[in-house]
Design a protein around this motif. Structure first.
Motif, mmCIF file in Angstrom:
data_model
loop_
_atom_site.group_PDB
_atom_site.id
_atom_site.type_symbol
_atom_site.label_atom_id
_atom_site.label_comp_id
_atom_site.label_asym_id
_atom_site.label_seq_id
_atom_site.Cartn_x
_atom_site.Cartn_y
_atom_site.Cartn_z
ATOM 1 N N LEU A 88 -25.235 43.940 22.163
ATOM 2 C CA LEU A 88 -25.828 44.881 21.225
ATOM 3 C C LEU A 88 -27.054 44.262 20.568
ATOM 4 C CD1 LEU A 88 -22.559 46.092 19.430
ATOM 5 C CD2 LEU A 88 -23.660 47.110 21.434
ATOM 6 N N GLU A 89 -28.104 45.031 20.453
ATOM 7 C CA GLU A 89 -29.270 44.575 19.717
ATOM 8 C C GLU A 89 -28.980 44.647 18.218
ATOM 9 O OE1 GLU A 89 -32.702 46.753 20.860
ATOM 10 O OE2 GLU A 89 -32.462 46.362 23.005
ATOM 11 N N ALA A 90 -29.532 43.712 17.481
ATOM 12 C CA ALA A 90 -29.261 43.632 16.051
ATOM 13 C C ALA A 90 -29.887 44.814 15.317
ATOM 14 C CB ALA A 90 -29.792 42.314 15.481
ATOM 15 N N ASN A 91 -29.139 45.339 14.339
ATOM 16 C CA ASN A 91 -29.602 46.394 13.429
ATOM 17 C C ASN A 91 -29.970 47.686 14.150
ATOM 18 O OD1 ASN A 91 -29.447 44.583 11.182
ATOM 19 N ND2 ASN A 91 -31.388 43.678 11.858
ATOM 20 N N ARG A 92 -29.387 47.916 15.297
ATOM 21 C CA ARG A 92 -29.595 49.174 16.012
ATOM 22 C C ARG A 92 -28.282 49.945 16.062
ATOM 23 N NH1 ARG A 92 -31.125 49.925 22.480
ATOM 24 N NH2 ARG A 92 -30.626 52.146 22.581
ATOM 25 N N ILE A 93 -28.347 51.226 15.835
ATOM 26 C CA ILE A 93 -27.150 52.075 15.852
ATOM 27 C C ILE A 93 -26.963 52.642 17.257
ATOM 28 C CG2 ILE A 93 -26.047 54.126 14.921
ATOM 29 C CD1 ILE A 93 -27.531 53.680 12.325
ATOM 30 N N TYR A 94 -25.831 52.341 17.862
ATOM 31 C CA TYR A 94 -25.474 52.869 19.176
ATOM 32 C C TYR A 94 -24.474 54.004 18.981
ATOM 33 C CZ TYR A 94 -27.525 48.638 21.258
ATOM 34 O OH TYR A 94 -28.371 47.628 21.644
ATOM 35 N N THR A 95 -24.840 55.170 19.397
ATOM 36 C CA THR A 95 -23.937 56.317 19.370
ATOM 37 C C THR A 95 -23.780 56.822 20.794
ATOM 38 O OG1 THR A 95 -24.665 56.923 17.143
ATOM 39 C CG2 THR A 95 -23.504 58.605 18.427
ATOM 40 N N SER A 96 -22.614 56.604 21.362
ATOM 41 C CA SER A 96 -22.395 56.963 22.763
ATOM 42 C C SER A 96 -20.924 57.279 22.972
ATOM 43 C CB SER A 96 -22.841 55.814 23.689
ATOM 44 O OG SER A 96 -22.158 54.625 23.352
ATOM 45 N N SER A 97 -20.657 57.920 24.104
ATOM 46 C CA SER A 97 -19.293 58.271 24.483
ATOM 47 C C SER A 97 -18.796 57.319 25.564
ATOM 48 C CB SER A 97 -19.232 59.715 24.992
ATOM 49 O OG SER A 97 -19.584 60.622 23.964
ATOM 50 N N HIS A 98 -17.582 56.827 25.392
ATOM 51 C CA HIS A 98 -16.972 55.897 26.345
ATOM 52 C C HIS A 98 -15.788 56.591 27.010
ATOM 53 C CE1 HIS A 98 -19.154 52.345 24.677
ATOM 54 N NE2 HIS A 98 -19.175 53.120 23.607
ATOM 55 N N PRO A 99 -15.698 56.547 28.330
ATOM 56 C CA PRO A 99 -14.557 57.184 29.010
ATOM 57 C C PRO A 99 -13.260 56.457 28.704
ATOM 58 C CG PRO A 99 -15.861 55.907 30.565
ATOM 59 C CD PRO A 99 -16.627 55.905 29.274
ATOM 60 N N LEU A 100 -12.212 57.230 28.505
ATOM 61 C CA LEU A 100 -10.877 56.691 28.268
ATOM 62 C C LEU A 100 -10.101 56.794 29.570
ATOM 63 C CD1 LEU A 100 -10.127 58.257 24.776
ATOM 64 C CD2 LEU A 100 -10.796 55.902 25.272
ATOM 65 N N LEU A 101 -9.896 55.651 30.217
ATOM 66 C CA LEU A 101 -9.257 55.598 31.528
ATOM 67 C C LEU A 101 -7.929 54.865 31.417
ATOM 68 C CD1 LEU A 101 -12.417 54.569 33.574
ATOM 69 C CD2 LEU A 101 -11.494 56.864 33.314
ATOM 70 N N VAL A 102 -6.920 55.399 32.063
ATOM 71 C CA VAL A 102 -5.590 54.790 32.074
ATOM 72 C C VAL A 102 -5.109 54.735 33.516
ATOM 73 C CG1 VAL A 102 -3.192 54.992 31.342
ATOM 74 C CG2 VAL A 102 -5.007 55.539 29.744
ATOM 75 N N LEU A 103 -4.545 53.599 33.893
ATOM 76 C CA LEU A 103 -3.997 53.428 35.229
ATOM 77 C C LEU A 103 -2.512 53.755 35.210
ATOM 78 C CD1 LEU A 103 -4.955 52.515 38.042
ATOM 79 C CD2 LEU A 103 -4.071 50.249 37.483
ATOM 80 N N HIS A 104 -2.113 54.716 36.036
ATOM 81 C CA HIS A 104 -0.721 55.144 36.171
ATOM 82 C C HIS A 104 -0.194 54.724 37.544
ATOM 83 C CE1 HIS A 104 -0.725 57.501 32.475
ATOM 84 N NE2 HIS A 104 -1.888 58.017 32.835
ATOM 85 N N PRO A 105 1.116 54.796 37.753
ATOM 86 C CA PRO A 105 1.644 54.465 39.082
ATOM 87 C C PRO A 105 1.098 55.350 40.198
ATOM 88 C CG PRO A 105 3.412 54.442 37.450
ATOM 89 C CD PRO A 105 2.189 54.960 36.759
ATOM 90 N N HIS A 106 0.589 56.527 39.853
ATOM 91 C CA HIS A 106 0.041 57.410 40.883
ATOM 92 C C HIS A 106 -1.486 57.347 40.947
ATOM 93 C CE1 HIS A 106 0.519 59.672 37.089
ATOM 94 N NE2 HIS A 106 -0.680 60.162 37.384
ATOM 95 N N GLY A 107 -2.107 56.481 40.167
ATOM 96 C CA GLY A 107 -3.557 56.329 40.240
ATOM 97 C C GLY A 107 -4.189 56.309 38.857
ATOM 98 N N VAL A 108 -5.529 56.217 38.851
ATOM 99 C CA VAL A 108 -6.271 56.177 37.598
ATOM 100 C C VAL A 108 -6.526 57.615 37.124
ATOM 101 C CG1 VAL A 108 -8.545 56.142 38.712
ATOM 102 C CG2 VAL A 108 -8.260 55.166 36.416
ATOM 103 N N LYS A 109 -6.498 57.798 35.810
ATOM 104 C CA LYS A 109 -6.698 59.120 35.242
ATOM 105 C C LYS A 109 -7.617 59.018 34.041
ATOM 106 C CE LYS A 109 -4.236 63.108 33.287
ATOM 107 N NZ LYS A 109 -2.926 63.644 32.879
ATOM 108 N N LYS A 110 -8.601 59.885 33.979
ATOM 109 C CA LYS A 110 -9.474 59.962 32.819
ATOM 110 C C LYS A 110 -8.831 60.865 31.783
ATOM 111 C CE LYS A 110 -14.162 61.029 31.264
ATOM 112 N NZ LYS A 110 -15.521 61.499 31.629
ATOM 113 N N MET A 111 -8.516 60.295 30.618
ATOM 114 C CA MET A 111 -7.807 61.023 29.578
ATOM 115 C C MET A 111 -8.754 61.718 28.608
ATOM 116 S SD MET A 111 -4.751 60.231 30.515
ATOM 117 C CE MET A 111 -3.737 60.720 29.132
#
Length: 400
Positions: A88-111
Motif C-alpha cells: 500500500l502506498e502511504a496516505n492513500r485511501i484504497y476502496t475496492s472489492s475483494h472476492p470472498l472465496l471458500v474451498l469446499h469438498p466439491h470445489g471452490v465457491k465464490k460467496m
C-alpha cells in the motif's frame, strides 16, 4: 446459507486480525448484503506484515451446520482477505472489492465480495525505510534458532492459547474462527497446494526460459539489428570488463523505472488460478478435506498414509519457501512494494554511478576481502541486504 423457516438465511459478521489485536464487527441478522460501516485502527509495528480479514456466518443463532463426528455447531466460513501493508502506498485511501472465496469438498465457491476502505499512514518515512534493514526476529532467534518441530509445536500451542482467550470474549470468537484466520491447517498435505507451489516455481523459471529463447534467436540472427547490437556490446564488455557490473545495475535501474508504469493499483486478492482450484480433481479435494488421521482406510494403510502426508507436507513447505524466495527477487523491480522498489532503484543508480567511477580491480578487492574477513569481525545477526530481501512481498498472501 443455512436454512431457517424453509428458506436460506445468513447472519454475517466480520473478523479482522493484525498482530495481537483482534476485532469483530456486530452480527447483522438475516441479510445477504450486510453493511457494517465500522472503522478500526491498528498501530503498524512493521510495514512488511499482513492484515487478515474473515467473514463468517453465525450459526449459533439457529440452523447451523454441525461439525463432523460430533453435535457441536460451527460458524460457517464465507471468505477471507489478506492485505500486505507494504503493497500500500502511504496516505492513500484504497476502496475496492475483494472476492470472498471458500474451498469446499466439491470445489471452490465464490460467496460474495467484501468492500473495504483501507489507508496506510506513515508518520516517519525515514523510520519506515530504516525498518527494511532490521532483522525480522529478536537476536536470540538467530543465535539459538528453533527446529522445525519446535516451531510447529509452538504455533499449535499459541493457536490454542489465542482461541481460549478469544473464546471468553463478549461476543466470543470460537475456535473454528481462530483456526481459519491463523491458517492452522496450512502445513497439512494437499495435492492442490503442492501443485500450486510447483507451478509458482515453474513461473519463475519461465523468465529464464524466455531469456534462453531470446539468446537463441540472437545466435540464429532472426533479428539482424538485435544480433549486431549484442555483438557490439559483447566486444565492448570483453575489452572493458570493468563496465559489466555498472551496466547490469544501470539496466536494473532502467527496468525498475520502466515497470513503474505497470505497478499494481490495488492490493492483491485471493487468486483461484494461482491456488490451483479451477482444475483440481474431486478425489484430491476429498483427500484434502479428509480427517487427520485418515478415516478412509484400515489401520496399516492409515499409518502409511499419515506418514506419507507428513513427509509430503514438509516437501510442500520447502517448495513453497523456494518459490517465496524467487518471488521476492522478482518483486525487487515490480513495484508491488513501492518503498522497497524505490530503495532498490535508488541503490541501483548509486551503485551504477559508483562502479562507473571506481576501478574494477578495487571493487573486486574490497568485495573479496569483505567476504573473506575473519569471523571475529562478522556479526551473528543477518546483514542489511538479507533483512531487506526477507521483507520483500511474495505471492504467498494470494494463496487460498
Amino acid at each position: 446459507m443455512k436454512m431457517r423457516d424453509g428458506r436460506g438465511s445468513t447472519d454475517a459478521y466480520c473478523v479482522a486480525k493484525y498482530g495481537q489485536k483482534w476485532v469483530r464487527t456486530r452480527t447483522l441478522l438475516d441479510t445477504f448484503s450486510p453493511k457494517w460501516n465500522e472503522q478500526y485502527t491498528w498501530e503498524v509495528y512493521d510495514p512488511c506484515t499482513v492484515i487478515t480479514l474473515g467473514v463468517f456466518d453465525n450459526c449459533h443463532l439457529g440452523g447451523g451446520e454441525k461439525a463432523p463426528g460430533n453435535n457441536v455447531v460451527r460458524d460457517s466460513r464465507i471468505g477471507k482477505v489478506r492485505i500486505r501493508l507494504s503493497t500500500l502506498e502511504a496516505n492513500r485511501i484504497y476502496t475496492s472489492s475483494h472476492p470472498l472465496l471458500v474451498l469446499h469438498p466439491h470445489g471452490v465457491k465464490k460467496m460474495g465480495e467484501l468492500q473495504l476502505s483501507v489507508r496506510f499512514t506513515a508518520l516517519s518515512l525515514v523510520s519506515m525505510v530504516h525498518t527494511y534493514g532490521q532483522p525480522l526476529l529478536p537476536k536470540i532467534h538467530y543465535i539459538h534458532p528453533f527446529t522445525v518441530n519446535q516451531i510447529d509445536n509452538l504455533r499449535y500451542q499459541a493457536m490454542n492459547i489465542v482461541a481460549a482467550r478469544l473464546g471468553r470474549a463478549e461476543p466470543p470468537l470460537r475456535k473454528e474462527v481462530v483456526e481459519y484466520m491463523l491458517d492452522v491447517d496450512s502445513h497439512m498435505w494437499s495435492m492442490r497446494r503442492s501443485k500450486a507451489n510447483f507451478f509458482r516455481i515453474m513461473s519463475l523459471f519461465s523468465g529464464m526460459l524466455t531469456m534462453g529463447k531470446w539468446f537463441s534467436d540472437v545466435c540464429l540472427w532472426k533479428n539482424h539489428v538485435t544480433s549486431i547490437l549484442v555483438h557490439i556490446l559483447f566486444l565492448i564488455l570483453i575489452w572493458y570488463p570493468e563496465l559489466i557490473l555498472p551496466t547490469v545495475f544501470l539496466y536494473m535501474f532502467l527496468i525498475g523505472l520502466w515497470n513503474y508504469r505497470f505497478r499494481p493499483r490495488h492490493p492483491p486478492h485471493m487468486d483461484t488460478k494461482l491456488s490451483w482450484t479451477e482444475a483440481v480433481h474431486p478425489d484430491e479435494l476429498d483427500e484434502e478435506f479428509d480427517t487427520f488421521p485418515t478415516s478412509r482406510s484400515q489401520d496399516v494403510v492409515r499409518m502409511r498414509y499419515d506418514r506419507l502426508r507428513t513427509v509430503a507436507g514438509r516437501i510442500q513447505t520447502v517448495v513453497g519457501d523456494i518459490a517465496t524466495q524467487g518471488e521476492r527477487f522478482q518483486s525487487l523491480l515490480s513495484w508491488r512494494d513501492p518503498r522497497a522498489t524505490s530503495l532498490f532503484v535508488v541503490f541501483s543508480f548509486c551503485a551504477a554511478v559508483t562502479l562507473y567511477a571506481t576501478p574494477f580491480r578495487v571493487v573486486a578487492l574490497v568485495t573479496g576481502l569483505y567476504f573473506l574477513r575473519h569471523p571475529r569481525f562478522k556479526s551473528k545477526l543477518p546483514s542489511v541486504p538479507s533483512n531487506f530481501f526477507k521483507r520483500l512481498p511474495a505471492r504467498t498472501d494470494s494463496l487460498l
